[in-house]
Design a protein around this motif. Structure first.
Motif, PDB file in Angstrom:
ATOM      1  N   ASP A 351      35.975  32.562  -0.033  1.00 14.92           N
ATOM      2  CA  ASP A 351      35.901  32.361   1.412  1.00 14.92           C
ATOM      3  C   ASP A 351      36.727  31.148   1.801  1.00 14.92           C
ATOM      4  N   LEU A 352      36.853  30.954   3.084  1.00 13.25           N
ATOM      5  CA  LEU A 352      37.713  29.896   3.615  1.00 13.25           C
ATOM      6  C   LEU A 352      37.238  28.501   3.216  1.00 13.25           C
ATOM      7  N   SER A 353      35.928  28.340   3.015  1.00 15.60           N
ATOM      8  CA  SER A 353      35.393  27.015   2.697  1.00 15.60           C
ATOM      9  C   SER A 353      35.968  26.475   1.386  1.00 15.60           C
ATOM     10  N   ILE A 354      36.234  27.379   0.433  1.00 14.72           N
ATOM     11  CA  ILE A 354      36.812  26.947  -0.849  1.00 14.72           C
ATOM     12  C   ILE A 354      38.222  26.425  -0.628  1.00 14.72           C
ATOM     13  N   THR A 355      38.981  27.125   0.165  1.00 13.73           N
ATOM     14  CA  THR A 355      40.355  26.698   0.472  1.00 13.73           C
ATOM     15  C   THR A 355      40.360  25.344   1.167  1.00 13.73           C
ATOM     16  N   LEU A 356      39.470  25.196   2.136  1.00 14.57           N
ATOM     17  CA  LEU A 356      39.402  23.933   2.879  1.00 14.57           C
ATOM     18  C   LEU A 356      38.953  22.776   1.986  1.00 14.57           C
ATOM     19  N   GLN A 357      38.012  23.061   1.094  1.00 14.22           N
ATOM     20  CA  GLN A 357      37.515  22.020   0.205  1.00 14.22           C
ATOM     21  C   GLN A 357      38.632  21.457  -0.665  1.00 14.22           C
ATOM     22  N   ILE A 358      39.534  22.335  -1.095  1.00 14.81           N
ATOM     23  CA  ILE A 358      40.607  21.910  -1.992  1.00 14.81           C
ATOM     24  C   ILE A 358      41.806  21.358  -1.242  1.00 14.81           C
ATOM     25  N   TYR A 359      42.138  21.982  -0.118  1.00 13.29           N
ATOM     26  CA  TYR A 359      43.428  21.672   0.509  1.00 13.29           C
ATOM     27  C   TYR A 359      43.343  21.093   1.924  1.00 13.29           C
ATOM     28  N   ALA A 360      42.149  20.768   2.408  1.00 18.81           N
ATOM     29  CA  ALA A 360      42.006  20.290   3.790  1.00 18.81           C
ATOM     30  C   ALA A 360      42.872  19.067   4.072  1.00 18.81           C
ATOM     31  N   LYS A 361      43.092  18.225   3.060  1.00 14.02           N
ATOM     32  CA  LYS A 361      43.865  16.995   3.280  1.00 14.02           C
ATOM     33  C   LYS A 361      45.325  17.262   3.655  1.00 14.02           C
ATOM     34  N   TYR A 362      45.761  18.524   3.447  1.00 12.30           N
ATOM     35  CA  TYR A 362      47.147  18.843   3.775  1.00 12.30           C
ATOM     36  C   TYR A 362      47.304  19.386   5.193  1.00 12.30           C
ATOM     37  N   ILE A 363      46.187  19.508   5.903  1.00 12.47           N
ATOM     38  CA  ILE A 363      46.264  19.936   7.297  1.00 12.47           C
ATOM     39  C   ILE A 363      46.710  18.741   8.136  1.00 12.47           C
ATOM     40  N   LYS A 364      47.924  18.775   8.550  1.00 14.21           N
ATOM     41  CA  LYS A 364      48.483  17.640   9.279  1.00 14.21           C
ATOM     42  C   LYS A 364      49.067  18.107  10.612  1.00 14.21           C
ATOM     43  N   GLU A 365      49.162  17.170  11.534  1.00 18.87           N
ATOM     44  CA  GLU A 365      49.779  17.467  12.812  1.00 18.87           C
ATOM     45  C   GLU A 365      50.454  16.203  13.331  1.00 18.87           C
ATOM     46  N   ASP A 366      51.497  16.367  14.113  1.00 14.59           N
ATOM     47  CA  ASP A 366      52.202  15.199  14.640  1.00 14.59           C
ATOM     48  C   ASP A 366      51.382  14.564  15.764  1.00 14.59           C
ATOM     49  N   ASP A 367      51.741  13.363  16.128  1.00 12.97           N
ATOM     50  CA  ASP A 367      50.974  12.621  17.131  1.00 12.97           C
ATOM     51  C   ASP A 367      50.951  13.317  18.482  1.00 12.97           C
ATOM     52  N   ASP A 368      52.066  13.937  18.892  1.00 13.68           N
ATOM     53  CA  ASP A 368      52.112  14.609  20.195  1.00 13.68           C
ATOM     54  C   ASP A 368      51.070  15.726  20.260  1.00 13.68           C
ATOM     55  N   THR A 369      50.980  16.512  19.172  1.00 11.61           N
ATOM     56  CA  THR A 369      49.989  17.592  19.112  1.00 11.61           C
ATOM     57  C   THR A 369      48.585  17.026  19.160  1.00 11.61           C
ATOM     58  N   ARG A 370      48.366  15.949  18.418  1.00 12.49           N
ATOM     59  CA  ARG A 370      47.041  15.336  18.374  1.00 12.49           C
ATOM     60  C   ARG A 370      46.660  14.774  19.736  1.00 12.49           C
ATOM     61  N   PHE A 371      47.599  14.108  20.428  1.00 11.09           N
ATOM     62  CA  PHE A 371      47.324  13.536  21.744  1.00 11.09           C
ATOM     63  C   PHE A 371      46.963  14.631  22.749  1.00 11.09           C
ATOM     64  N   THR A 372      47.669  15.765  22.655  1.00  5.28           N
ATOM     65  CA  THR A 372      47.392  16.891  23.549  1.00  5.28           C
ATOM     66  C   THR A 372      45.972  17.415  23.337  1.00  5.28           C
ATOM     67  N   LYS A 373      45.573  17.501  22.080  1.00  6.98           N
ATOM     68  CA  LYS A 373      44.220  17.967  21.762  1.00  6.98           C
ATOM     69  C   LYS A 373      43.177  16.988  22.298  1.00  6.98           C
ATOM     70  N   LEU A 374      43.444  15.702  22.144  1.00  9.63           N
ATOM     71  CA  LEU A 374      42.491  14.694  22.617  1.00  9.63           C
ATOM     72  C   LEU A 374      42.305  14.789  24.130  1.00  9.63           C
ATOM     73  N   ASN A 375      43.391  15.023  24.841  1.00 11.72           N
ATOM     74  CA  ASN A 375      43.298  15.160  26.304  1.00 11.72           C
ATOM     75  C   ASN A 375      42.485  16.390  26.693  1.00 11.72           C
ATOM     76  N   LYS A 376      42.654  17.508  25.926  1.00 10.47           N
ATOM     77  CA  LYS A 376      41.883  18.719  26.200  1.00 10.47           C
ATOM     78  C   LYS A 376      40.401  18.482  25.949  1.00 10.47           C
ATOM     79  N   ILE A 377      40.101  17.769  24.863  1.00 11.11           N
ATOM     80  CA  ILE A 377      38.705  17.458  24.545  1.00 11.11           C
ATOM     81  C   ILE A 377      38.093  16.585  25.644  1.00 11.11           C
ATOM     82  N   GLY A 378      38.890  15.619  26.129  1.00 12.04           N
ATOM     83  CA  GLY A 378      38.402  14.762  27.205  1.00 12.04           C
ATOM     84  C   GLY A 378      38.097  15.542  28.465  1.00 12.04           C
ATOM     85  N   THR A 379      38.904  16.558  28.736  1.00 17.04           N
ATOM     86  CA  THR A 379      38.672  17.416  29.898  1.00 17.04           C
ATOM     87  C   THR A 379      37.366  18.191  29.754  1.00 17.04           C
TER      88      THR A 379
END
Length: 384
Positions: A351-379
């Motif tokens: 299942d997906l949890s095994i994949t995430l447990q091993i490789y979650a640290k490789y999930i990366k995003e640039d600052d612009d993407t992260r800032f956009t997400k933060l603004n959506k969460i704030g909304t």
């Protein structure tokens, strides 16, 4: 040595040393039975009498075939032999061989002659800490795992009251250091960079080139790879069936049920396969050794791979690391449309949890993407 008395129900048996040989002495149906075992007086033979001869006597006299070892005298080595006899029939041959070897080298020298029920959590903790001075926590955890399984089997058979390892911290948590943001963690998974992959491929030749490229494009396990036949390839549906693996010349089932899967054929892989077909299409298997036969094991390919890395001055890693490279590279491109569930299915994870447990640290995003997400969460929060 002195006489030893043992009891099975109402049957009381005395093991006596007479003329340097062990004798058994007991009453049955009001008649005294006194016989020599022909075994010399020593601890080893005494244990054999208790664990083998007397149970056979009791079974013959009472018809009870469920006679077990004497719990108080059962040594770890004695029970481990039973454990591995059963274990051998439940796992693949190479798994049995590896875990038995772990027991023989890392457990038996320390605890083999200990009475099973008297091994304490403190003794196990001392053993574990001693190993941690020489081996990585991940390796010690493997040695602990087989030991844990032996205790678990003893518990299931009512030979011990509890598994002492349940009271000993895992070696993965012992002396675990907190890694600060300013320092890099020493990772066991050390994927190749795209630059390294390109350099490796440009210097690889023969079937090793196709092995490396295939693994990088699919994340397939080496044993699964060398088991592939041309019948597994479906160009129309652009997929490859993975349902077998090869271990020391034996083609058998894959690692787990979830490992039975189809892997998708990306365009680069399809091009590569058609090129490879011109070389090995007349054979059953995709990958053929220089003897023109399927590979007995992927070990020879791993050896050639390491030699190649050394030659081009790239940090040595195993062939299996190409699987990690595929996974980490795909997951690090999630923001570019890669579906992590697809990656998980390609890898054959349950299942997906095994994949995430091993490789979650490789999930990366640039600052612009992260800032956009933060603004959506704030909304969404929307209280200020």
């Amino acid at each position: 040595m002195n006489s030893v008395k043992v009891v099975y129900g109402e049957l009381k048996i005395t093991i006596r040393p007479i003329n340097n040989h062990w004798w058994v002495d007991f009453y049955h149906n009001k008649k005294r039975i006194r016989r020599t075992t022909s075994l010399r007086v020593n601890e080893k033979n005494l244990k054999h009498i208790k664990n083998k001869i007397i149970p056979e006597i009791v079974s013959a006299l009472t018809g009870n075939n469920q006679i077990e070892y004497f719990e108080k005298d059962l040594l770890l080595n004695d029970f481990s032999k039973q454990f591995f006899n059963v274990y051998k029939e439940t796992v693949r041959a190479h798994v049995y061989k590896t875990r038995k070897r772990h027991y023989e080298i890392k457990v038996d020298p320390y605890f083999g002659k200990h009475i099973l029920k008297e091994i304490t959590p403190l003794e196990l903790e001392e053993w574990q800490l001693k190993l941690l001075k020489k081996y990585k926590p991940q390796s010690v955890n493997k040695y602990r795992s087989v030991f844990f399984s032996i205790f678990d089997k003893a518990l299931q058979n009512n030979l011990i009251k509890y598994n002492p390892f349940t009271r000993v911290k895992s070696p993965l948590t012992v002396k675990k250091k907190i890694v600060t943001l300013s320092k890099k963690e020493d990772e066991d998974i050390d994927p190749f960079t795209i630059k390294e992959i390109k350099e490796i491929l440009s210097n690889a030749n023969g079937n090793l080139y196709y092995v490396i490229l295939f693994m990088f494009l699919t994340g397939i396990r080496p044993g699964e790879l060398i088991s592939l036949t041309w019948n597994d390839i479906d160009y129309e549906k652009k997929r490859i069936a993975v349902e077998k693996t090869t271990v020391y010349g034996k083609v058998g089932d894959v690692k787990t049920q979830s490992s039975v899967r189809y892997i998708d054929m990306v365009p680069q892989l399809e091009t590569m396969l058609k090129e490879l077909h011109n070389l090995t299409g007349n054979y059953e298997n995709l990958f053929i050794s220089h003897f023109k036969k399927p590979f007995y094991s992927h070990d020879i390919l791993n050896k050639r791979f390491k030699a190649l890395l050394k030659k081009i001055n790239i940090k040595e890693r195993t062939l299996y690391n190409l699987r990690h490279t595929f996974a980490s590279h795909m997951i690090s491109n999630i923001q570019n449309g890669i579906d992590i569930l697809w990656v998980s299915k390609m890898l054959g994870h349950k299942d997906l949890s095994i994949t995430l447990q091993i490789y979650a640290k490789y999930i990366k995003e640039d600052d612009d993407t992260r800032f956009t997400k933060l603004n959506k969460i704030g909304t969404i929060i929307g209280i200020i």
